[in-house]
Design a protein around this motif. Structure first.
Motif, PDB file in Angstrom:
ATOM      1  N   LEU A   1       0.832  -1.205   0.000  1.00  0.00           N
ATOM      2  CA  LEU A   1       0.000   0.000   0.000  1.00  0.00           C
ATOM      3  C   LEU A   1       0.868   1.258   0.000  1.00  0.00           C
ATOM      4  CD1 LEU A   1      -2.923  -0.899   2.444  1.00  0.00           C
ATOM      5  CD2 LEU A   1      -2.977  -0.741  -0.049  1.00  0.00           C
ATOM      6  N   ARG A   2       1.939   1.220   0.744  1.00  0.00           N
ATOM      7  CA  ARG A   2       2.856   2.368   0.758  1.00  0.00           C
ATOM      8  C   ARG A   2       3.462   2.584  -0.626  1.00  0.00           C
ATOM      9  NH1 ARG A   2       7.418   2.019   4.950  1.00  0.00           N
ATOM     10  NH2 ARG A   2       7.910   3.975   3.905  1.00  0.00           N
ATOM     11  N   PHE A   3       3.828   1.491  -1.283  1.00  0.00           N
ATOM     12  CA  PHE A   3       4.424   1.613  -2.603  1.00  0.00           C
ATOM     13  C   PHE A   3       3.399   2.125  -3.612  1.00  0.00           C
ATOM     14  CE2 PHE A   3       5.997  -0.072  -6.691  1.00  0.00           C
ATOM     15  CZ  PHE A   3       7.263   0.498  -6.683  1.00  0.00           C
ATOM     16  N   ALA A   4       2.135   1.666  -3.500  1.00  0.00           N
ATOM     17  CA  ALA A   4       1.083   2.161  -4.382  1.00  0.00           C
ATOM     18  C   ALA A   4       0.872   3.661  -4.177  1.00  0.00           C
ATOM     19  CB  ALA A   4      -0.212   1.403  -4.129  1.00  0.00           C
ATOM     20  N   SER A   5       0.884   4.099  -2.925  1.00  0.00           N
ATOM     21  CA  SER A   5       0.739   5.526  -2.630  1.00  0.00           C
ATOM     22  C   SER A   5       1.900   6.321  -3.222  1.00  0.00           C
ATOM     23  CB  SER A   5       0.671   5.720  -1.115  1.00  0.00           C
ATOM     24  OG  SER A   5       0.536   7.080  -0.787  1.00  0.00           O
ATOM     25  N   PHE A   6       3.092   5.752  -3.168  1.00  0.00           N
ATOM     26  CA  PHE A   6       4.274   6.379  -3.774  1.00  0.00           C
ATOM     27  C   PHE A   6       4.078   6.548  -5.280  1.00  0.00           C
ATOM     28  CE2 PHE A   6       8.130   5.171  -6.176  1.00  0.00           C
ATOM     29  CZ  PHE A   6       8.906   6.310  -5.985  1.00  0.00           C
ATOM     30  N   LEU A   7       3.543   5.504  -5.949  1.00  0.00           N
ATOM     31  CA  LEU A   7       3.328   5.586  -7.398  1.00  0.00           C
ATOM     32  C   LEU A   7       2.317   6.660  -7.753  1.00  0.00           C
ATOM     33  CD1 LEU A   7       3.197   1.757  -8.272  1.00  0.00           C
ATOM     34  CD2 LEU A   7       5.090   3.350  -8.667  1.00  0.00           C
ATOM     35  N   GLU A   8       1.320   6.854  -6.885  1.00  0.00           N
ATOM     36  CA  GLU A   8       0.325   7.909  -7.120  1.00  0.00           C
ATOM     37  C   GLU A   8       0.991   9.275  -7.207  1.00  0.00           C
ATOM     38  OE1 GLU A   8      -3.096   8.131  -7.412  1.00  0.00           O
ATOM     39  OE2 GLU A   8      -3.336   5.958  -7.556  1.00  0.00           O
ATOM     40  N   ASP A   9       2.059   9.482  -6.439  1.00  0.00           N
ATOM     41  CA  ASP A   9       2.694  10.794  -6.347  1.00  0.00           C
ATOM     42  C   ASP A   9       3.845  10.986  -7.329  1.00  0.00           C
ATOM     43  OD1 ASP A   9       0.966  11.447  -4.277  1.00  0.00           O
ATOM     44  OD2 ASP A   9       2.324  10.716  -2.717  1.00  0.00           O
ATOM     45  N   CYS A  10       4.195   9.951  -8.084  1.00  0.00           N
ATOM     46  CA  CYS A  10       5.314  10.051  -9.022  1.00  0.00           C
ATOM     47  C   CYS A  10       4.867  10.749 -10.307  1.00  0.00           C
ATOM     48  CB  CYS A  10       5.868   8.675  -9.358  1.00  0.00           C
ATOM     49  SG  CYS A  10       6.779   7.886  -8.019  1.00  0.00           S
ATOM     50  N   SER A  11       5.492  11.834 -10.637  1.00  0.00           N
ATOM     51  CA  SER A  11       5.103  12.584 -11.840  1.00  0.00           C
ATOM     52  C   SER A  11       5.463  11.842 -13.116  1.00  0.00           C
ATOM     53  CB  SER A  11       5.793  13.963 -11.835  1.00  0.00           C
ATOM     54  OG  SER A  11       7.207  13.813 -11.800  1.00  0.00           O
ATOM     55  N   ASP A  12       6.426  10.923 -13.060  1.00  0.00           N
ATOM     56  CA  ASP A  12       6.813  10.192 -14.262  1.00  0.00           C
ATOM     57  C   ASP A  12       6.039   8.888 -14.434  1.00  0.00           C
ATOM     58  OD1 ASP A  12       8.051   9.225 -11.998  1.00  0.00           O
ATOM     59  OD2 ASP A  12      10.016   8.900 -12.934  1.00  0.00           O
ATOM     60  N   VAL A  13       5.025   8.640 -13.570  1.00  0.00           N
ATOM     61  CA  VAL A  13       4.170   7.463 -13.692  1.00  0.00           C
ATOM     62  C   VAL A  13       2.824   7.882 -14.285  1.00  0.00           C
ATOM     63  CG1 VAL A  13       2.887   5.700 -12.422  1.00  0.00           C
ATOM     64  CG2 VAL A  13       5.270   6.185 -11.829  1.00  0.00           C
ATOM     65  N   VAL A  14       2.483   7.313 -15.437  1.00  0.00           N
ATOM     66  CA  VAL A  14       1.204   7.608 -16.078  1.00  0.00           C
ATOM     67  C   VAL A  14       0.095   6.778 -15.442  1.00  0.00           C
ATOM     68  CG1 VAL A  14      -0.103   7.464 -18.235  1.00  0.00           C
ATOM     69  CG2 VAL A  14       2.284   8.234 -18.254  1.00  0.00           C
ATOM     70  N   SER A  15       0.379   5.507 -15.237  1.00  0.00           N
ATOM     71  CA  SER A  15      -0.601   4.614 -14.619  1.00  0.00           C
ATOM     72  C   SER A  15       0.125   3.423 -14.015  1.00  0.00           C
ATOM     73  CB  SER A  15      -1.645   4.144 -15.636  1.00  0.00           C
ATOM     74  OG  SER A  15      -1.066   3.282 -16.586  1.00  0.00           O
ATOM     75  N   TYR A  16      -0.612   2.709 -13.170  1.00  0.00           N
ATOM     76  CA  TYR A  16      -0.053   1.500 -12.564  1.00  0.00           C
ATOM     77  C   TYR A  16      -1.218   0.595 -12.173  1.00  0.00           C
ATOM     78  CZ  TYR A  16      -1.503   3.138  -7.953  1.00  0.00           C
ATOM     79  OH  TYR A  16      -2.256   3.540  -6.886  1.00  0.00           O
ATOM     80  N   ALA A  17      -0.908  -0.632 -11.831  1.00  0.00           N
ATOM     81  CA  ALA A  17      -1.942  -1.566 -11.395  1.00  0.00           C
ATOM     82  C   ALA A  17      -1.317  -2.685 -10.586  1.00  0.00           C
ATOM     83  CB  ALA A  17      -2.692  -2.153 -12.587  1.00  0.00           C
ATOM     84  N   LYS A  18      -2.054  -3.153  -9.624  1.00  0.00           N
ATOM     85  CA  LYS A  18      -1.655  -4.349  -8.884  1.00  0.00           C
ATOM     86  C   LYS A  18      -1.937  -5.558  -9.780  1.00  0.00           C
ATOM     87  CE  LYS A  18      -0.541  -6.752  -5.197  1.00  0.00           C
ATOM     88  NZ  LYS A  18      -1.565  -7.216  -4.270  1.00  0.00           N
ATOM     89  N   ASN A  19      -1.036  -6.529  -9.754  1.00  0.00           N
ATOM     90  CA  ASN A  19      -1.219  -7.745 -10.548  1.00  0.00           C
ATOM     91  C   ASN A  19      -2.039  -8.743  -9.744  1.00  0.00           C
ATOM     92  OD1 ASN A  19      -0.994  -9.779 -12.485  1.00  0.00           O
ATOM     93  ND2 ASN A  19       0.941 -10.533 -11.618  1.00  0.00           N
ATOM     94  N   TYR A  20      -3.355  -8.591  -9.800  1.00  0.00           N
ATOM     95  CA  TYR A  20      -4.246  -9.504  -9.091  1.00  0.00           C
ATOM     96  C   TYR A  20      -4.285 -10.860  -9.807  1.00  0.00           C
ATOM     97  CZ  TYR A  20      -5.972  -5.182  -6.951  1.00  0.00           C
ATOM     98  OH  TYR A  20      -6.067  -3.999  -6.278  1.00  0.00           O
ATOM     99  N   LEU A  21      -4.687 -11.892  -9.070  1.00  0.00           N
ATOM    100  CA  LEU A  21      -4.828 -13.213  -9.682  1.00  0.00           C
ATOM    101  C   LEU A  21      -5.818 -13.178 -10.840  1.00  0.00           C
ATOM    102  CD1 LEU A  21      -4.885 -15.566  -6.547  1.00  0.00           C
ATOM    103  CD2 LEU A  21      -2.992 -15.173  -8.134  1.00  0.00           C
ATOM    104  N   ALA A  22      -6.833 -12.300 -10.719  1.00  0.00           N
ATOM    105  CA  ALA A  22      -7.851 -12.206 -11.765  1.00  0.00           C
ATOM    106  C   ALA A  22      -7.300 -11.653 -13.075  1.00  0.00           C
ATOM    107  CB  ALA A  22      -9.008 -11.327 -11.289  1.00  0.00           C
ATOM    108  N   VAL A  23      -6.122 -11.025 -13.034  1.00  0.00           N
ATOM    109  CA  VAL A  23      -5.493 -10.521 -14.250  1.00  0.00           C
ATOM    110  C   VAL A  23      -4.940 -11.674 -15.078  1.00  0.00           C
ATOM    111  CG1 VAL A  23      -3.582  -9.103 -15.135  1.00  0.00           C
ATOM    112  CG2 VAL A  23      -4.967  -8.277 -13.221  1.00  0.00           C
ATOM    113  N   HIS A  24      -4.572 -12.756 -14.387  1.00  0.00           N
ATOM    114  CA  HIS A  24      -4.081 -13.977 -15.032  1.00  0.00           C
ATOM    115  C   HIS A  24      -2.709 -13.785 -15.682  1.00  0.00           C
ATOM    116  CE1 HIS A  24      -7.818 -15.976 -14.218  1.00  0.00           C
ATOM    117  NE2 HIS A  24      -8.511 -15.123 -14.945  1.00  0.00           N
ATOM    118  N   PHE A  25      -1.860 -12.956 -15.066  1.00  0.00           N
ATOM    119  CA  PHE A  25      -0.491 -12.833 -15.560  1.00  0.00           C
ATOM    120  C   PHE A  25       0.436 -13.540 -14.574  1.00  0.00           C
ATOM    121  CE2 PHE A  25       3.685 -10.720 -15.594  1.00  0.00           C
ATOM    122  CZ  PHE A  25       4.046 -10.968 -16.911  1.00  0.00           C
ATOM    123  N   LYS A  26       1.148 -14.534 -15.076  1.00  0.00           N
ATOM    124  CA  LYS A  26       2.073 -15.284 -14.238  1.00  0.00           C
ATOM    125  C   LYS A  26       3.260 -15.729 -15.088  1.00  0.00           C
ATOM    126  CE  LYS A  26      -0.551 -19.537 -15.021  1.00  0.00           C
ATOM    127  NZ  LYS A  26      -1.380 -20.608 -14.411  1.00  0.00           N
TER     128      LYS A  26
END
Length: 893
Positions: free
Chosen positions: A776-801
């Motif tokens: 959660l801390r890292f996600a909050s950090f990504l929210e504040d990064c000006s060089d980050v356009v978007s991000y996402a948690k890799n949930y199991l429902a994404v099916h990327f492994k």
């Protein structure tokens, strides 16, 4: 009266008797103890704990094998998506079987006098037991898996009678259901013996030297549908209303129509045509076990149900036998006065089931919400209770909207007091609420809450239709969204999708209905796993007072604001945030290529295994005494827990074949090998005989068997062969190609455990769920990064492994933590770690390889990776994602 602070969240965790729920309020001890705690259970829990800890010393060989298979062997089951998951029985189910087997095998408990030895309070007398035969009662909360317990007990009895020379158990079974709804549910599980083969009830052939699956020969007979019967190997599944003792001349097997002979003559007079005398079933059968589902009916010696079982027992006595065992399973083994059956030997109370998320959490309106409700002055039922009905519909609608995202249908359940008012409520719901038009199912029940089966109530065809509709209401294909019932469906109506209960009457002791039964119809969960689910309960003050009386059972009821403008009480749903007008979902979307697997297993002939080329430390061959040699046990190589006991033949000589078979099966299961048992068995046999120890050994020697039960020998055999097989079969293809693309905006909604989350602005998802505080801390950090356009948690429902070779040399799957899209167009896969493990460098190496494969395959988007450890993140406090790429680029040993 709260649960012990150390009470575990997992329903699979072994529960110490010292932390089980107990009504700690001493004021209840003298006045209500008989209604709260079964008198035999406290002592039995301690004895069964000792029994379990000893590796089941005192149990028969058959019982030991089954207990080890069910509760200690790993069981993999294939999922719909093609992946494997481990099946485990709940501890409540395990403890129930352990208790039954302990009482039968170790104690030899045949009657009430044997059970009374476990009375810890001195409050039990012989007069409290009506039966003269062996009877055990299992108390388990609704939704905690009573049918699974029945299937395990049935298989245990069958095998015990088959394999143990002096067994008094049975290979014939009378399975009694309280009504047609429960009968249908059990039949669905038992039809074609489905539950025995789909669940790991039956051990594999060869386990402990037995051909379990080949020997399990049973025929299921449902009600009047009797097939050809044999002296043994029969399951008679019937409605309890057909178990009546007849008074006429018994039918004969020589009759032209033998139906009456096997299932009893149909009674005449005051009973209905659907009832059949099943007492005659035993006239040509010499062994029988009775299993009662929802068995709180069988409590009064004056009732025909009890007398019929007594009649069955007496008929067996006349032939020199006896009823082998009556096993009752129910959530509420209570008399009309609320006292718990003294025969109760195992207890998994509702408070514990709720705490471990085995069932839904009941939620009630808070005081402010209840204060807004009132009974109106009207002779019309629906006008009088309009406030309560409307609040129920509001709460149901909110739940319906949330669950609909997950392709689930929420059900509203309304309880009334008579058939006229039942019909009035149904008409009110369909006329007032457009979304309930033609969507209300009416079920009329008798005064005691059971579904009416009398011909005078409904035509047979209509009953059959009602039966089908009520069983299928969870399905999206069913048009019904609400059920209105007189009183309530007392038991067996095991629909999972009830999210809202509305009660419009009070219950009294006269109705013989308990608050656990009232809530029970809404407790079954909609989703698998440990996700918290809720059932909202609203109703009149008298109804709510009745429901809240369950708090004496330790159940903590949550209260929340209800009505218009309040949030729904549903599981956390993570979904693509399409309704958020502030988000440009297309711009926030991230595309992830899916590559063909790089690591694979090449199934070479196991005959290529060469013991001479295996690297291992030889085990010292010890000399054990004759007494030590007789106790051959195997322990888990990681936990040290006893997992397996060898089978001794009648001469007391251990059979090395079952030991080698155990090693071969364990290796094959852990590596998921589907064939080659015979070859592997021979290789392991030669390895043990000639190489494992510092000398060649005699496999027939009991001393060798005792050495093999030592942890060092067990671990060496299993780990050496796993490594050798992996070295022989695991291969890297050397390349990969793109076979598909994952677009995050196409992820289907899914539910998660109620835990900390972040409401993101830069993600396609509505929530970022943190498996740890650091995430959660890292996600909050990504929210504040000006060089980050978007991000996402890799949930199991994404099916990327990613497939990779783990530290043990096995092929495993790895799910990186985050995807990050940068302003320069790059996509970075991020692995975050709070605590390191042996696989971290292997996962990072695999992630690097994946990026190289992707970038070599296409040039439109550059993919990169980074490993971020918590310690370094906190120490260096990066200000931008560029700082992360600079400072955390490599995994550092």
């Amino acid at each position: 009266m709260a649960l012990h602070p150390d009470f575990p969240n997992s329903p699979h965790a072994i529960l110490d008797p010292e932390i089980r729920w107990f009504p700690a309020d001493e004021a209840l001890r003298d006045t209500s103890m008989d209604k709260l705690m079964p008198p035999l259970v406290a002592s039995l829990r301690k004895k069964v704990k000792e029994f379990r800890g000893s590796g089941y010393v005192g149990a028969s060989d058959t019982s030991k094998s089954l207990l080890n298979w069910w509760f200690k062997e790993p069981h993999l089951q294939m999922q719909a998506d093609g992946t494997d998951t481990q099946f485990r029985y709940f501890f409540a189910q395990r403890e129930a079987l352990e208790t039954v087997i302990y009482l039968y095998d170790v104690v030899g408990a045949k009657d009430k006098f044997d059970l009374m030895r476990f009375d810890s309070r001195g409050a039990v007398s012989a007069q409290m037991f009506d039966e003269s035969w062996r009877r055990y009662v299992i108390k388990m909360a609704t939704g905690s898996g009573k049918t699974k317990v029945m299937s395990l007990a049935l298989a245990w009895s069958f095998y015990h009678k088959l394999y143990e020379p002096d067994s008094e158990l049975s290979r014939n079974f009378l399975v009694i259901a309280p009504n047609i709804i429960v009968l249908d549910r059990i039949y669905k599980d038992f039809q074609g013996l489905r539950i025995f083969f789909e669940d790991p009830v039956l051990p594999d052939n060869g386990f402990d030297g037995r051909n379990w699956r080949d020997d399990f020969q049973l025929t299921l007979h449902k009600q009047d549908e009797v097939n050809v019967t044999h002296p043994v190997g029969n399951i008679f599944l019937t409605n309890i209303h057909r178990v009546y003792a007849g008074e006429d001349i018994p039918p004969s097997p020589d009759d032209d129509n033998t139906m009456d002979y096997f299932l009893g003559k149909r009674p005449t007079g005051g009973t209905t045509d659907s009832k059949v005398d099943l007492g005659m079933i035993v006239r040509d059968i010499d062994e029988l076990m009775v299993l009662n589902d929802e068995a709180h009916h069988i409590h009064d010696a004056r009732l025909a149900w009890f007398q019929s079982i007594q009649d069955i027992h007496n008929r067996l006595l006349q032939k020199g036998g006896a009823l082998s065992l009556q096993l009752d399973v129910t959530a509420t083994p209570k008399h009309n006065n609320g006292a718990i059956f003294v025969q109760t030997v195992a207890d998994y109370p509702l408070v514990e089931a709720i705490s471990q998320n085995v069932v839904k959490h009941p939620v009630l309106p808070d005081a402010a919400s209840r204060a807004k409700l009132s009974e109106r002055q009207s002779s019309k039922y629906t006008e009088k209770y309009a406030d309560y009905i409307d609040l129920g519909v509001i709460e149901w609608r909110k739940a319906y909207e949330e669950h609909q995202k997950l392709d689930k249908k929420a059900i509203l359940f309304v309880m009334t007091d008579d058939t006229k008012n039942c019909d009035d409520v149904a008409e009110y719901l369909e006329g007032r609420y457009p979304d309930l038009k033609d969507a209300v199912l009416v079920i009329h029940t008798k005064n005691n809450g059971e579904i009416s089966e009398a011909a005078s109530g409904k035509a047979k065809e209509e009953l059959e239709k009602l039966r089908q509709q009520s069983n299928e209401i969870d399905s999206l294909a069913s048009p019904y969204k609400a059920i209105v019932s007189v009183l309530m469906l007392k038991e067996g109506w095991d629909v999972r999708n009830v999210t809202t209960i509305v009660g419009l009457r009070a219950y009294s002791a006269k109705s013989n209905i308990l608050p656990e039964q009232t809530l029970g119809r809404g407790l079954r969960k909609m989703y698998p796993g440990g996700v918290e689910e809720y059932v909202s309960v609203v109703g009149t003050d008298a109804f709510m007072d009745f429901v809240e009386s369950i708090q004496a059972e330790g159940v903590e009821l949550e209260h929340k604001a209800m009505g218009e403008g309040t949030k729904p009480k549903t599981p956390l749903v993570v979904e693509v945030d399409n309704s958020n007008e502030k988000k440009d979902i297309e711009a926030l979307d991230i595309e992830i290529p899916v590559l063909t697997p790089r690591v694979y297993r090449e199934y070479k002939n196991l005959g290529d295994l060469d013991a001479g080329a295996m690297t291992f430390q030889p085990v010292i061959y010890q000399t054990f005494s004759e007494e030590e040699q007789r106790e051959i046990v195997f322990k888990d190589i990681t936990t040290g827990e006893v997992t397996h006991t060898t089978i001794l033949d009648t001469a007391g000589v251990a059979d090395y074949r079952s030991v080698i078979g155990y090693f071969a099966q364990t290796v094959m299961k852990e590596l998921r090998l589907v064939s080659g048992y015979d070859v592997l068995y021979g290789k392991i046999k030669a390895f043990i005989q000639d190489a494992l120890f510092s000398q060649a050994v005699d496999l027939e020697s009991p001393n060798t068997l005792r050495n093999l039960s030592e942890l060092a020998a067990t671990k060496t055999v299993i780990e050496t062969f796993k490594k050798a097989i992996n070295d022989l079969t695991v291969r890297d293809k050397g390349d990969a190609e793109i076979r598909d693309t994952i677009k995050l905006r196409q992820t289907r909604p899914f539910v998660v455990k109620d835990q900390g989350y972040l409401m993101p602005k830069k993600s396609v998802f509505n929530r970022v769920i943190g498996d740890s505080h650091f995430e959660l801390r890292f996600a909050s950090f990504l929210e504040d990064c000006s060089d980050v356009v978007s991000y996402a948690k890799n949930y199991l429902a994404v099916h990327f492994k990613l497939d990779y070779v783990n530290a043990d040399g096995d092929i495993s799957n790895y799910y990186p933590d985050f995807f990050v899209k940068l302003s320069d167009g790059r996509i970075v896969v991020v692995e975050t770690k709070g605590q390191e493990d042996l696989d971290v460098p292997l996962k990072t190496q695999r992630l690097r390889q994946w990026c190289e494969d992707i970038n070599a395959t296409q040039s439109d988007v550059t993919y990169d990776f980074v490993y971020v450890d918590q310690e370094g993140f906190e120490k260096y406090a990066p200000k931008s994602f560029a700082d992360v790429l600079t400072g955390f680029r490599e995994y550092k040993d």
